[in-house]
Scaffold this motif. Structure first.
Motif, PDB file in Angstrom:
ATOM      1  N   LEU A 103      14.840 -35.735   7.525  1.00 49.63           N
ATOM      2  CA  LEU A 103      15.265 -36.162   8.862  1.00 49.63           C
ATOM      3  C   LEU A 103      16.138 -35.102   9.527  1.00 49.63           C
ATOM      4  O   LEU A 103      16.093 -34.942  10.760  1.00 49.63           O
ATOM      5  CB  LEU A 103      16.001 -37.504   8.773  1.00 49.63           C
ATOM      6  CG  LEU A 103      15.125 -38.676   8.283  1.00 49.63           C
ATOM      7  CD1 LEU A 103      15.908 -39.980   8.301  1.00 49.63           C
ATOM      8  CD2 LEU A 103      13.857 -38.806   9.114  1.00 49.63           C
ATOM      9  N   ASN A 104      16.918 -34.353   8.757  1.00 51.29           N
ATOM     10  CA  ASN A 104      17.668 -33.227   9.312  1.00 51.29           C
ATOM     11  C   ASN A 104      16.706 -32.191   9.886  1.00 51.29           C
ATOM     12  O   ASN A 104      16.877 -31.706  11.009  1.00 51.29           O
ATOM     13  CB  ASN A 104      18.556 -32.610   8.236  1.00 51.29           C
ATOM     14  CG  ASN A 104      19.265 -31.354   8.709  1.00 51.29           C
ATOM     15  OD1 ASN A 104      19.777 -31.302   9.826  1.00 51.29           O
ATOM     16  ND2 ASN A 104      19.279 -30.329   7.866  1.00 51.29           N
ATOM     17  N   LEU A 105      15.679 -31.852   9.114  1.00 50.61           N
ATOM     18  CA  LEU A 105      14.664 -30.911   9.586  1.00 50.61           C
ATOM     19  C   LEU A 105      13.972 -31.448  10.836  1.00 50.61           C
ATOM     20  O   LEU A 105      13.760 -30.709  11.807  1.00 50.61           O
ATOM     21  CB  LEU A 105      13.645 -30.672   8.471  1.00 50.61           C
ATOM     22  CG  LEU A 105      12.360 -29.926   8.847  1.00 50.61           C
ATOM     23  CD1 LEU A 105      12.680 -28.525   9.357  1.00 50.61           C
ATOM     24  CD2 LEU A 105      11.411 -29.872   7.644  1.00 50.61           C
ATOM     25  N   ALA A 106      13.604 -32.717  10.821  1.00 56.85           N
ATOM     26  CA  ALA A 106      12.873 -33.289  11.954  1.00 56.85           C
ATOM     27  C   ALA A 106      13.722 -33.320  13.220  1.00 56.85           C
ATOM     28  O   ALA A 106      13.222 -33.043  14.319  1.00 56.85           O
ATOM     29  CB  ALA A 106      12.398 -34.698  11.596  1.00 56.85           C
ATOM     30  N   ARG A 107      15.002 -33.639  13.093  1.00 56.31           N
ATOM     31  CA  ARG A 107      15.875 -33.645  14.278  1.00 56.31           C
ATOM     32  C   ARG A 107      15.957 -32.249  14.889  1.00 56.31           C
ATOM     33  O   ARG A 107      15.861 -32.072  16.108  1.00 56.31           O
ATOM     34  CB  ARG A 107      17.279 -34.128  13.898  1.00 56.31           C
ATOM     35  CG  ARG A 107      17.371 -35.618  13.655  1.00 56.31           C
ATOM     36  CD  ARG A 107      18.811 -36.069  13.474  1.00 56.31           C
ATOM     37  NE  ARG A 107      18.856 -37.373  12.825  1.00 56.31           N
ATOM     38  CZ  ARG A 107      19.068 -37.538  11.515  1.00 56.31           C
ATOM     39  NH1 ARG A 107      19.273 -36.483  10.732  1.00 56.31           N
ATOM     40  NH2 ARG A 107      19.089 -38.755  10.997  1.00 56.31           N
TER      41      ARG A 107
END
Length: 326
Positions: A103-107
């Motif tokens: 989710l860090n990567l996706a944000r």
């Protein structure tokens, strides 16, 4: 007239089983320029793939350099399922990478203007097995039973929420067991047993399991890069032909050019023995059924698995025979 600039794709997990196959397939596609997310310098990337150094996949990693100019992100990196996890809190460890890291990567991807994020999830989000003839479907209620499956489900939920919030398109693909050239773990052990001619007590198992050849999975992922109907959808993927454990062993033996020495031990006896030995999970994989319905994948995308089971087994066997060490 100026030449059209190829769209840039970032592949994470680029040195893994799925990621490396994706890079090899995409390296010949003139529509794209490729960035391979790696943690250390890699000398064996396909020609034309740019190595992009990245840190760990966690909640604190900064992906800004890797995401610069990226149009599509193919996220194959993960903390993978392991048979014997020795960590004191397996779910927490899976969450650090598969949920927080993803989710860090996706944000950051959404902030960088990435158009589409393709997430390689797992059939374990659906569960561990199906009644014979009652396959999992893509839109069924998830029922993960282990920390790995739970972490993949939570990542999916977070990605869907992020897509709704930011407008970045998310595609989720849940493969069944993936096999192909270079496969490891139980599938490799099976090939070794068959090649050595070891008698195996699996000649009377009447289950049904869906598998997916690496080439078929990669073909679906590539289809989802551009297909307009793939946006914000979840897909199951398999070879489209389910096999019993007995049939799989017979056909793998044929691909290896060896006789299958299979003893017709009843599955209930195998399950009882495995339970006594504390190997219940292994007996479930050998004797239980796990089927998936890929009709949504076929109908929505117009996709058909390009490689048959027997062709995929022959390709897997040829690689094994060429590279075996014992």
């Amino acid at each position: 007239m100026s030449q059209e600039v190829n769209r840039r794709l970032l592949v994470t997990g680029a040195t893994g089983f799925i990621g490396s196959a994706l890079l090899r397939r995409l390296a010949g596609d003139s529509r794209f320029s490729l960035a391979a997310g790696v943690r250390t310098d890699v000398a064996c990337l396909p020609a034309g793939a740019e190595s992009v150094r990245m840190g760990g996949l966690d909640a604190a990693s900064n992906w800004s350099n890797a995401l610069r100019g990226v149009d599509g992100l193919l996220h194959a990196a993960a903390r993978v399922h392991v048979m014997y996890d020795e960590s004191s809190d397996p779910l927490a460890e899976f969450r650090k990478v598969n949920v927080e890291g993803t989710l860090n990567l996706a944000r950051q991807a959404a902030e960088a203007g990435v158009r589409r994020f393709i997430f390689i999830s797992s059939i374990k989000v659906n569960g561990e097995g199906t009644p014979l003839g009652s396959p999992y479907r893509a839109d069924a209620q998830p029922q993960p039973a282990d920390p790995y499956g739970i972490s993949k489900m939570e990542a999916e939920q977070g990605l869907r929420a992020l897509a709704a919030e930011t407008g970045m398109e998310v595609v989720i693909i849940r493969p069944t067991l993936v096999y192909g050239p270079g496969v490891k773990a139980n599938f490799l052990s099976m090939m070794r047993w068959l090649h050595k001619g070891v008698p195996l007590p699996f000649g009377a198992i009447h289950n049904q399991r869906s598998l997916v050849a690496l080439d078929n999975l990669v073909d679906l992922i590539v289809t989802c890069i551009d297909h307009p109907a793939a946006a914000n959808q979840t897909f199951l993927v398999s070879d489209g032909e389910d096999l019993s454990t007995t049939e799989l062993l017979r056909r793998m033996a044929t691909a290896l050019g060896k006789p299958a020495r299979l003893l017709p031990v009843p599955s209930w006896l195998l399950e009882a023995g495995a339970s006594i030995l504390g190997k219940k999970a292994l007996s479930q994989r050998l004797c239980g059924s796990l089927q998936v319905d890929i009709s949504k994948t076929r109908e929505l995308l117009g996709w058909t698995p390009p490689l048959s089971v027997d062709a995929a087994l022959r390709k897997t066997a040829a690689h094994f025979l060429e590279h075996r060490t014992h």
